[in-house]
Write a protein that holds these residues in place. Structure first.
Motif, PDB file in Angstrom:
ATOM      1  N   SER A 237       0.847  -1.193   0.000  1.00 39.86           N
ATOM      2  CA  SER A 237       0.000   0.000   0.000  1.00 39.86           C
ATOM      3  C   SER A 237       0.881   1.241   0.000  1.00 39.86           C
ATOM      4  CB  SER A 237      -0.889   0.002   1.244  1.00 39.86           C
ATOM      5  OG  SER A 237      -0.087   0.129   2.412  1.00 39.86           O
ATOM      6  N   GLN A 238       0.260   2.416  -0.139  1.00 37.71           N
ATOM      7  CA  GLN A 238       1.047   3.646  -0.064  1.00 37.71           C
ATOM      8  C   GLN A 238       1.741   3.762   1.282  1.00 37.71           C
ATOM      9  OE1 GLN A 238      -0.648   7.295  -1.578  1.00 37.71           O
ATOM     10  NE2 GLN A 238       0.494   8.573  -0.139  1.00 37.71           N
ATOM     11  N   ALA A 239       1.081   3.344   2.344  1.00 37.16           N
ATOM     12  CA  ALA A 239       1.702   3.395   3.668  1.00 37.16           C
ATOM     13  C   ALA A 239       2.937   2.498   3.732  1.00 37.16           C
ATOM     14  CB  ALA A 239       0.682   2.995   4.742  1.00 37.16           C
ATOM     15  N   ASP A 240       2.866   1.334   3.087  1.00 44.83           N
ATOM     16  CA  ASP A 240       4.025   0.435   3.050  1.00 44.83           C
ATOM     17  C   ASP A 240       5.189   1.083   2.310  1.00 44.83           C
ATOM     18  OD1 ASP A 240       2.670  -1.694   4.369  1.00 44.83           O
ATOM     19  OD2 ASP A 240       1.710  -2.259   2.473  1.00 44.83           O
ATOM     20  N   TRP A 241       4.884   1.713   1.183  1.00 42.50           N
ATOM     21  CA  TRP A 241       5.942   2.369   0.396  1.00 42.50           C
ATOM     22  C   TRP A 241       6.560   3.526   1.192  1.00 42.50           C
ATOM     23  CZ3 TRP A 241       7.772  -0.459  -3.202  1.00 42.50           C
ATOM     24  CH2 TRP A 241       6.980  -1.198  -4.068  1.00 42.50           C
ATOM     25  N   GLU A 242       5.727   4.298   1.865  1.00 44.28           N
ATOM     26  CA  GLU A 242       6.258   5.424   2.644  1.00 44.28           C
ATOM     27  C   GLU A 242       7.131   4.934   3.795  1.00 44.28           C
ATOM     28  OE1 GLU A 242       3.708   8.791   3.545  1.00 44.28           O
ATOM     29  OE2 GLU A 242       2.212   8.051   2.122  1.00 44.28           O
ATOM     30  N   ALA A 243       6.749   3.814   4.392  1.00 45.64           N
ATOM     31  CA  ALA A 243       7.574   3.261   5.477  1.00 45.64           C
ATOM     32  C   ALA A 243       8.924   2.797   4.937  1.00 45.64           C
ATOM     33  CB  ALA A 243       6.834   2.099   6.142  1.00 45.64           C
ATOM     34  N   LEU A 244       8.922   2.177   3.760  1.00 42.25           N
ATOM     35  CA  LEU A 244      10.185   1.741   3.156  1.00 42.25           C
ATOM     36  C   LEU A 244      11.069   2.934   2.819  1.00 42.25           C
ATOM     37  CD1 LEU A 244      11.968  -0.513   1.960  1.00 42.25           C
ATOM     38  CD2 LEU A 244      10.701  -0.249  -0.184  1.00 42.25           C
ATOM     39  N   LEU A 245      10.461   4.015   2.344  1.00 47.97           N
ATOM     40  CA  LEU A 245      11.231   5.213   2.012  1.00 47.97           C
ATOM     41  C   LEU A 245      11.989   5.742   3.228  1.00 47.97           C
ATOM     42  CD1 LEU A 245      11.845   7.500  -0.089  1.00 47.97           C
ATOM     43  CD2 LEU A 245       9.870   8.703   0.878  1.00 47.97           C
ATOM     44  N   VAL A 246      11.336   5.723   4.383  1.00 47.15           N
ATOM     45  CA  VAL A 246      11.942   6.281   5.598  1.00 47.15           C
ATOM     46  C   VAL A 246      12.877   5.277   6.267  1.00 47.15           C
ATOM     47  CG1 VAL A 246      11.459   7.187   7.909  1.00 47.15           C
ATOM     48  CG2 VAL A 246      10.024   7.857   5.967  1.00 47.15           C
ATOM     49  N   ARG A 247      12.439   4.015   6.349  1.00 48.06           N
ATOM     50  CA  ARG A 247      13.192   3.039   7.141  1.00 48.06           C
ATOM     51  C   ARG A 247      14.019   2.071   6.299  1.00 48.06           C
ATOM     52  NH1 ARG A 247       8.126   3.039  10.087  1.00 48.06           N
ATOM     53  NH2 ARG A 247       7.489   1.047   9.139  1.00 48.06           N
ATOM     54  N   GLY A 248      13.901   2.160   4.976  1.00 45.86           N
ATOM     55  CA  GLY A 248      14.589   1.204   4.121  1.00 45.86           C
ATOM     56  C   GLY A 248      16.028   1.583   3.836  1.00 45.86           C
ATOM     57  N   ARG A 249      16.722   0.642   3.205  1.00 44.77           N
ATOM     58  CA  ARG A 249      18.110   0.829   2.803  1.00 44.77           C
ATOM     59  C   ARG A 249      18.217   0.909   1.284  1.00 44.77           C
ATOM     60  NH1 ARG A 249      22.114  -0.656   6.509  1.00 44.77           N
ATOM     61  NH2 ARG A 249      21.373  -1.543   8.490  1.00 44.77           N
ATOM     62  N   LEU A 250      19.351   1.385   0.822  1.00 48.44           N
ATOM     63  CA  LEU A 250      19.660   1.353  -0.601  1.00 48.44           C
ATOM     64  C   LEU A 250      19.673  -0.105  -1.057  1.00 48.44           C
ATOM     65  CD1 LEU A 250      20.403   3.478  -2.774  1.00 48.44           C
ATOM     66  CD2 LEU A 250      22.799   2.976  -2.287  1.00 48.44           C
ATOM     67  N   ALA A 251      19.039  -0.383  -2.203  1.00 48.81           N
ATOM     68  CA  ALA A 251      18.893  -1.755  -2.682  1.00 48.81           C
ATOM     69  C   ALA A 251      20.253  -2.413  -2.887  1.00 48.81           C
ATOM     70  CB  ALA A 251      18.097  -1.773  -3.984  1.00 48.81           C
ATOM     71  N   THR A 252      20.341  -3.672  -2.517  1.00 43.57           N
ATOM     72  CA  THR A 252      21.548  -4.471  -2.714  1.00 43.57           C
ATOM     73  C   THR A 252      21.158  -5.800  -3.354  1.00 43.57           C
ATOM     74  OG1 THR A 252      21.333  -5.407  -0.485  1.00 43.57           O
ATOM     75  CG2 THR A 252      22.737  -3.462  -0.727  1.00 43.57           C
TER      76      THR A 252
END
Length: 471
Positions: A237-252
């Motif tokens: 969902s959009q909420a999931d994407w926003e959480a990844l934007l804030v708490r995620g890492r650069l893709a590896t």
């Protein structure tokens, strides 16, 4: 004997001295000229690294670094006005869950911002555009000939098509975020996407990857029912994407880091790693008038039996003696990605050729796209293979517009498939009377999954063919 080694999607390009001229090599003496024109100043959100995506991560983010778990994943580069979006990624996730690509757009200002989607298309390898064997030249008036998602995508954008799955616009409130799209990338598929966008205010954009969300199974209502409930999977969902934007890492894992430009030498044994692109490149179109010289308005055809060529999409190595590098500069990039937008994937080349027959005889003139062997030493000859059967270096659509010998305006589309060292067949043949001038234009978007450079070649044929070879 040193040989020319192919490269795939510009991960690494190898150049070597020209081999001794033997039977398998064809030398074509001719003039090679730098391509007139230049890139425009339209920024491109350019996401191609890492090309292979295995799980959740940030592919490219122009957001500010403040408040983010992985600050190095954010380039702090707002976009405003006209800009384009290009992405090309392959899904090979760790487990069986479906991988999704999501794009967020945020408005940092205190007023509403409108983002128009002027044109947009996106294709998968399967079922949209599988790689298939095609003849080297196929006329394709309806856009039904393609091989691979990059080939189909560039053909659609060239023809002005836009998929209805993309909205015509999104309106973002002050300080708000909108989800531009979420699209699946099934395992072992590539997805190529191109959007032409225009905003009336600054925006930040992020391209993200996430596997399907696994929801917890429901509580078993009866003790007698002990069968495990299979997990439910849903798109992020959009909420999931926003959480990844804030708490995620650069893709590896990351792609190979590029060779610094100052270390790239045009010597015989230079082996630069160009890297893949992830950042904001500058330039979505290359417009050029191919003229005898600046200040004139004609392109005089060569002498009978002679030809001249202009390289297309050149890099640091392989300029065919012109020293011209056409790769778009990067306004912002990750330190381990390409220093330039090597290959100019998605760049729209629009070339005008005002052909002029300044001789006293009727002449037959052909226009071809070719893929000669890559070299930097000579600008007075091209090298081809007599039996090109290696890797495909170009698969894409070109549009040729001209007035034919009967005075009718023609807009024709050709799908071209060429291997390394392939001379290619003429796209069109024109018969010019003495003193006649005929405008020809060539349009194409450089396709993903191609290896530059190519050349456009103008040749005056040995004989005047009348109407016999008219296509």
């Amino acid at each position: 004997m040193l040989s020319f080694l192919p490269s795939l999607m510009l991960a690494q390009v190898v150049t070597a001295p020209l081999p001794p001229i033997q039977a398998e090599y064809i030398t074509q003496p001719q003039e090679i000229r730098p391509l007139p024109g230049q890139l425009n100043d339209v920024p491109v959100f350019n996401s191609n690294s890492p090309e292979v995506v295995v799980g959740d991560g940030i592919l490219l983010s122009t957001y500010p670094q403040e408040g983010k778990y992985d600050p190095r994943a954010h380039l702090n580069k707002p976009l405003n006005g006209r800009f384009d979006f290009f992405s090309h990624h392959i899904a090979r996730p760790f487990d069986s869950r479906l991988l999704y690509q999501g794009v967020l757009v945020s408005n940092p200002s205190n007023r509403f911002v409108r983002v128009k989607i002027l044109q947009g298309a996106s294709y998968l390898t399967s079922p949209d555009a599988p790689f298939v064997e095609l003849p080297s030249l196929v006329e394709d008036p309806k856009g039904q000939v393609f091989s691979g998602p990059g080939s189909r995508l560039m053909s659609s954008i060239l023809r002005g098509k836009s998929q209805t799955s993309f909205p015509s616009q999104i309106i973002i409130g002050p300080g708000q975020t909108r989800l531009l799209f979420t699209l699946p990338i099934p395992r072992s598929n590539a997805r190529s996407t191109y959007l032409r966008l225009e905003s009336d205010g600054p925006v930040y954009m992020a391209n993200l990857a996430m596997q399907a969300i696994q929801e917890l199974p429901e509580t078993i209502a009866s003790a007698k029912e002990q069968k495990p409930t299979p997990p439910k999977l849903r798109p992020p969902s959009q909420a999931d994407w926003e959480a990844l934007l804030v708490r995620g890492r650069l893709a590896t894992p990351r792609d190979k880091a590029p060779t610094p430009p100052e270390q790239i030498q045009r010597s015989a044994y230079s082996r630069p790693i160009y890297g893949r692109v992830a950042g904001i490149s500058l330039g979505s179109e290359w417009k050029g008038a191919l003229l005898d010289r600046p200040g004139t308005n004609v392109l005089s055809i060569p002498s009978r039996g002679q030809s001249f060529s202009y390289p297309l999409s050149t890099l640091d190595v392989g300029t065919h003696g012109t020293s011209q590098i056409q790769s778009a500069p990067m306004l912002a990039r990750y330190p381990d990605t390409a220093y330039l937008a090597n290959g100019n994937y998605g760049v729209h080349y629009q070339l005008d050729l005002p052909l002029y027959n300044g001789t006293k005889s009727r002449q037959s003139v052909s226009l071809s796209l070719q893929t000669p062997l890559k070299q930097d030493q000579y600008k007075d000859r091209l090298f081809f293979l007599s039996n090109p059967n290696g890797q495909v270096f170009f698969r894409g659509t070109v549009k040729v517009s001209y007035q034919d010998d009967q005075g009718q305006v023609q807009d024709r589309y050709f799908h071209i498939t060429q291997r390394q060292g392939q001379m290619g067949s003429p796209l069109i043949m024109l018969n010019l009377e003495p003193g006649e001038k005929r405008h020809v234009s060539l349009d194409f978007l450089y396709p993903p999954d191609a290896t530059p450079p190519q050349v456009i070649t103008v040749k005056t044929e040995e004989l005047y063919y009348g109407g016999l070879l008219r296509r």
